[in-house]
Design a protein around this motif. Structure first.
Motif, PDB file in Angstrom:
ATOM      1  N   ALA A   1      -4.695  14.724   5.746  1.00 51.06           N
ATOM      2  CA  ALA A   1      -3.338  15.048   5.323  1.00 51.06           C
ATOM      3  C   ALA A   1      -2.358  14.936   6.492  1.00 51.06           C
ATOM      4  N   SER A   2      -2.798  15.330   7.663  1.00 52.87           N
ATOM      5  CA  SER A   2      -1.927  15.246   8.837  1.00 52.87           C
ATOM      6  C   SER A   2      -1.633  13.801   9.196  1.00 52.87           C
ATOM      7  N   ALA A   3      -2.643  12.964   9.087  1.00 51.23           N
ATOM      8  CA  ALA A   3      -2.436  11.546   9.387  1.00 51.23           C
ATOM      9  C   ALA A   3      -1.412  10.952   8.418  1.00 51.23           C
ATOM     10  N   VAL A   4      -1.501  11.337   7.151  1.00 47.66           N
ATOM     11  CA  VAL A   4      -0.567  10.793   6.165  1.00 47.66           C
ATOM     12  C   VAL A   4       0.853  11.311   6.427  1.00 47.66           C
ATOM     13  N   GLU A   5       0.989  12.610   6.713  1.00 47.69           N
ATOM     14  CA  GLU A   5       2.307  13.151   7.048  1.00 47.69           C
ATOM     15  C   GLU A   5       2.898  12.407   8.249  1.00 47.69           C
ATOM     16  N   THR A   6       2.064  12.168   9.247  1.00 47.90           N
ATOM     17  CA  THR A   6       2.539  11.504  10.454  1.00 47.90           C
ATOM     18  C   THR A   6       2.950  10.064  10.157  1.00 47.90           C
ATOM     19  N   LEU A   7       2.168   9.388   9.311  1.00 46.78           N
ATOM     20  CA  LEU A   7       2.554   8.037   8.895  1.00 46.78           C
ATOM     21  C   LEU A   7       3.909   8.068   8.195  1.00 46.78           C
ATOM     22  N   GLY A   8       4.113   9.086   7.368  1.00 47.14           N
ATOM     23  CA  GLY A   8       5.392   9.204   6.669  1.00 47.14           C
ATOM     24  C   GLY A   8       6.546   9.394   7.634  1.00 47.14           C
ATOM     25  N   GLU A   9       6.352  10.251   8.603  1.00 43.28           N
ATOM     26  CA  GLU A   9       7.421  10.490   9.571  1.00 43.28           C
ATOM     27  C   GLU A   9       7.683   9.244  10.411  1.00 43.28           C
ATOM     28  N   ALA A  10       6.598   8.584  10.837  1.00 44.07           N
ATOM     29  CA  ALA A  10       6.767   7.363  11.630  1.00 44.07           C
ATOM     30  C   ALA A  10       7.524   6.308  10.823  1.00 44.07           C
ATOM     31  N   SER A  11       7.193   6.232   9.551  1.00 43.29           N
ATOM     32  CA  SER A  11       7.874   5.262   8.690  1.00 43.29           C
ATOM     33  C   SER A  11       9.373   5.537   8.626  1.00 43.29           C
ATOM     34  N   ALA A  12       9.742   6.811   8.543  1.00 38.73           N
ATOM     35  CA  ALA A  12      11.164   7.165   8.495  1.00 38.73           C
ATOM     36  C   ALA A  12      11.859   6.807   9.810  1.00 38.73           C
ATOM     37  N   LEU A  13      11.165   7.040  10.916  1.00 35.43           N
ATOM     38  CA  LEU A  13      11.727   6.693  12.226  1.00 35.43           C
ATOM     39  C   LEU A  13      11.943   5.184  12.330  1.00 35.43           C
ATOM     40  N   LEU A  14      10.920   4.424  11.960  1.00 35.65           N
ATOM     41  CA  LEU A  14      11.009   2.967  12.047  1.00 35.65           C
ATOM     42  C   LEU A  14      12.107   2.443  11.134  1.00 35.65           C
ATOM     43  N   GLY A  15      12.126   2.967   9.901  1.00 31.43           N
ATOM     44  CA  GLY A  15      13.124   2.520   8.932  1.00 31.43           C
ATOM     45  C   GLY A  15      14.543   2.735   9.443  1.00 31.43           C
ATOM     46  N   GLY A  16      14.740   3.824  10.134  1.00 30.73           N
ATOM     47  CA  GLY A  16      16.068   4.124  10.662  1.00 30.73           C
ATOM     48  C   GLY A  16      16.537   3.098  11.678  1.00 30.73           C
ATOM     49  N   HIS A  17      15.573   2.433  12.314  1.00 28.06           N
ATOM     50  CA  HIS A  17      15.917   1.438  13.321  1.00 28.06           C
ATOM     51  C   HIS A  17      15.672   0.016  12.831  1.00 28.06           C
ATOM     52  N   GLY A  18      15.426  -0.113  11.531  1.00 28.32           N
ATOM     53  CA  GLY A  18      15.265  -1.453  10.983  1.00 28.32           C
ATOM     54  C   GLY A  18      13.974  -2.151  11.348  1.00 28.32           C
ATOM     55  N   VAL A  19      12.942  -1.377  11.694  1.00 31.50           N
ATOM     56  CA  VAL A  19      11.645  -1.990  11.994  1.00 31.50           C
ATOM     57  C   VAL A  19      10.766  -1.853  10.757  1.00 31.50           C
ATOM     58  N   ALA A  20      10.051  -2.923  10.417  1.00 29.50           N
ATOM     59  CA  ALA A  20       9.237  -2.906   9.195  1.00 29.50           C
ATOM     60  C   ALA A  20       7.971  -2.085   9.385  1.00 29.50           C
ATOM     61  N   MET A  21       7.718  -1.158   8.462  1.00 27.68           N
ATOM     62  CA  MET A  21       6.495  -0.352   8.475  1.00 27.68           C
ATOM     63  C   MET A  21       5.276  -1.255   8.429  1.00 27.68           C
ATOM     64  N   ARG A  22       5.388  -2.351   7.665  1.00 31.72           N
ATOM     65  CA  ARG A  22       4.275  -3.304   7.551  1.00 31.72           C
ATOM     66  C   ARG A  22       3.863  -3.840   8.929  1.00 31.72           C
ATOM     67  N   ASP A  23       4.861  -4.214   9.736  1.00 25.07           N
ATOM     68  CA  ASP A  23       4.570  -4.716  11.087  1.00 25.07           C
ATOM     69  C   ASP A  23       3.888  -3.629  11.928  1.00 25.07           C
ATOM     70  N   PHE A  24       4.412  -2.430  11.798  1.00 23.56           N
ATOM     71  CA  PHE A  24       3.848  -1.312  12.558  1.00 23.56           C
ATOM     72  C   PHE A  24       2.375  -1.116  12.201  1.00 23.56           C
ATOM     73  N   LEU A  25       2.090  -1.151  10.905  1.00 28.68           N
ATOM     74  CA  LEU A  25       0.699  -0.966  10.464  1.00 28.68           C
ATOM     75  C   LEU A  25      -0.196  -2.069  11.002  1.00 28.68           C
ATOM     76  N   ASP A  26       0.335  -3.307  10.991  1.00 34.63           N
ATOM     77  CA  ASP A  26      -0.469  -4.415  11.530  1.00 34.63           C
ATOM     78  C   ASP A  26      -0.872  -4.127  12.967  1.00 34.63           C
TER      79      ASP A  26
END
Lengths: 290, 290, 290, 290
Positions: C176-201
């Protein structure tokens, strides 16, 4: 009035003494009978079973927590109670149990009023409690003379009994949060060599007057956590109840989560019986200064 | 006294008016000169450069934040200031900058006093500010008549100027935490159909008297976040400064971290210019009720 | 072996099918009998009461939660079970209930093994579950053939049954913590226009390989929260159990507190039946972008 | 290629060695010249000023943090750099500074590429770094041969240089969160007498493979926090940068706030130079078991 009273701890005992002073006839019951005997001298009639207390015009109860309450007030007790009896529960219990009790009483033609109190034993002894009551207005009307004997003010805040419990838990959550914040502020000030005492002088004479900031803040400033006015262990219980009441209506309380974590840390270090101002010690320890 | 004053926002302007009323001679400077002109009618002498204000018996400054201060009060300005001048900085700035300023002034034979104030513009206009002063005692003695003209009480809390900033930030942290907690309590109560107004009546007449709980609590109860007495955006700035001051002495402030997150969420929803009581809206939104 | 099986949800049904395939004789019981009938075709013997299942060489149970378990497995059932029977509880239940069950079984000469599983229904169907078992070694030895029929690996991690529950809850907390952290990271990346998909890769090909980051991260990247592999509502249940297990040993879990708050927020917005990757939506909403 | 390299710490030194091996001509500069001398033996040309390094086909920099970078790479340096030069900044710096640098380079006709790396010194020595690059595609094309000499994979994730910094900070935030969570799980398990080692065996062979959980988890299991692979002090710096990058786009990161608090607590107890797996010690201390 002819009433029963169940649960004679520090708070309950002080209430009974004031009810007797006001001329009410009180049948008392307690799990450990010694406490009941002490009130006999003041005029209370000691009864042998909760069922004997659960009769007359009304019965008040002040039991420690959900478990203690459920051990005494069960289906059998309610089944044999006289129809129309008003049961006033003055303890801080969970919102879930309050809802259950309200339903169980209604099903048996009994009135259930939740009336948790704000104030510690010294306030109870002085008959100056603040009473937060919820339930059917006519039921509260009937027991208002009892409230007048033990408190200085009764707030009526809703028709559903559990609403009084929610309000009590919200108030204790506010209290616990203020203490946690005082603890954190103290750690910040201490790190920069500023006296917590000076800080309290400034804020309590201005933005934060009243007993909470002066009282708990003073204990933190003096690092004096005993004797406890409000034990950390019980503070944790109330924060847990507030979190559960909030979760029941899908409401996050992030500050309550922080306070819960800090109180658990206090217990982990053996400070559960200290006053919950010991949150100041927790904050100082985290900063490497306790 | 013959003094200078730099920074004529709402707070600064009100202070200058009171200093003039008390008979002091005040040279004023502001980045945008219109505000200075308004005070000329009341007897202020408008000067063209910060350096002209930075002279006489003392100079007071009230600039918006670290950046605004650094733009005006730089090495060149201090280099040309008359030796022995007392500079009183009344703004809420970072502890780190306060330390730097103290050092820079001392190196040039200038006195630096930090004297942040508690109170909003209406309090400033009434000359009833609470002043928290730190610095060399003799320097504070010299400017005490100025403090008497603008405030009702001066607290002296240490010999190191930055200690006054720490105390101010700790007070604002307490304030912000109380508002966050009110917001969370409001969400909890709302979920159970209890009126925030009733809750405020109970707590403000007992455990939480004073302006904070009544004032910000009232705004939350009415969901009225404008006009802002204290903007969310500025509240976030102060919480950030408190966190930085705490980190400088390795002190975690978990409640401040929560408040910071909530204020950021308010800004994310376009509410940065609202009063920071808008934390109540943040808590309600999380619970799906805003 | 001659065994009973209680609780035929998605997980339980898949396990029974594999136990039958491996040649065991299985008496099955379920609250709603339809699910049992479906397994009859595969060779299961449907019984009418839990007591009939609670016999033979061993009985396995896979009930939804503490309440469901307590409704079925009560004192009366245990009283009539044959001495020496091994009861293997494969469900994720509270540590407190696991301790109670261990004691109740021991008092009646029954063996109690806790064996929660890691893996979702598709993994159960493939007989590839990871089994975390705790209890008396000889009891586990006796049921090992059953574990071999449903899982690919059995970890034995202690003599006290509840230890297996603690480990399961710790694993789900990590998840659950990993998923929460992924969610927060996604929000951070999205705010700066970086694709979550690229981050995951980047992270899944390096520091974070494995199914969790790729799977839940992918759902967050695509904002696709249905169908749910693991429902937010159930994730909240498990985080709550982890917090309770930690509180029982006075251990704060601040990240679990944060995850709990976020999951409550998801439920408040009607997303309880979504996959708990919906934590990504919660994080985006806080940032004003959902 | 004819390149310059500024900043010869452990990471930078290893990169230069690999660039030389690949046949590039490298002018090196470092604040403390000893480190440059060591590379001279391997073929590097030691230069006396950053300006001499800031020439040729490209210049790479790997300085410790924002402050170190700003001390070396200032307006004067950029002013005198040859038009068209590609500057590749491989350090983990703030998003705000990355934006500033991008603008300053563009204004002077210089190319700025942000290319932070994932991997520690041993990975750098093996020329196996993961490179996350952002900036103008043609600029990255020109320096790709350099990336090929020091890394095993280059990810191109955007046209704005700061996007690479955001991604790097998000990755380090994920890392720090995983370690905090491992620490909390360890405290929970320890409280119930379950071995962290067993837990790691279970999760790393299933849901959490890869170097992070095994590596940092192993350090926590063994309570072995030195020598540090990644110092707590530097972990705190990166979490702080992630929080700042998130605040710049109004995004709360509650887990990052928790990790920040825990790392500050580690520093408060003198563990800043330990590996940031020391978060396990922080969690154990809170539970009264360290």
């Amino acid at each position: 009035m002819d009433i029963g009273f169940i649960g004679l701890g520090e708070m309950g005992g002080a209430m009974v003494a004031n009810l007797l002073k006001a001329g009410h006839s009180v049948r008392v019951w307690n799990r450990t009978p010694e406490k009941a005997q002490a009130l006999a001298a003041a005029g209370a009639r000691v009864v042998a079973t909760p069922a004997e207390a659960f009769a007359g015009d009304a019965v008040l109860s002040m039991l420690a927590d959900d478990t203690a309450l459920r051990t005494v007030i069960d289906a059998a007790l309610l089944e044999h109670a006289p129809r129309g009896l008003v049961h006033v529960n003055m303890a801080t219990i969970s919102v879930a149990l309050a809802e259950t009790l309200a339903r169980e009483h209604a099903e048996r033609g009994l009135h259930y009023v939740a009336a948790p109190v704000l104030g510690r034993p010294d306030v109870a002894a002085a008959a100056k409690l603040t009473i937060v009551a919820a339930g059917a207005a006519e039921a509260i009307d009937r027991v208002q003379p009892l409230f007048d004997a033990i408190g200085q003010k009764t707030w009526r805040i809703g028709a559903l009994p559990q609403q009084a419990n929610v309000m009590k838990l919200a108030a204790n959550f506010m209290l616990a949060s203020a203490v946690e914040t005082l603890g954190e502020a103290s750690a910040l000030l201490g790190g920069h060599g500023v006296a917590m005492r000076d800080f309290l002088d400034v804020i309590t004479s201005g933005i934060f007057p009243g007993p909470v900031y002066a009282g708990y803040g003073g204990m933190i400033a003096e690092e004096r956590y005993e004797p406890a006015l409000f034990k950390a262990r019980l503070g944790l219980k109330d924060v847990r109840l507030a979190l559960a009441a909030a979760e029941a209506v899908s409401t996050p309380l992030p500050v309550a989560s922080v306070v819960r974590d800090s109180l658990i840390e206090a217990l982990a270090h053996g400070d559960g019986e200290c006053d919950f101002a010991v949150l100041g010690k927790v904050a100082a320890r985290r900063a490497g200064r306790a």
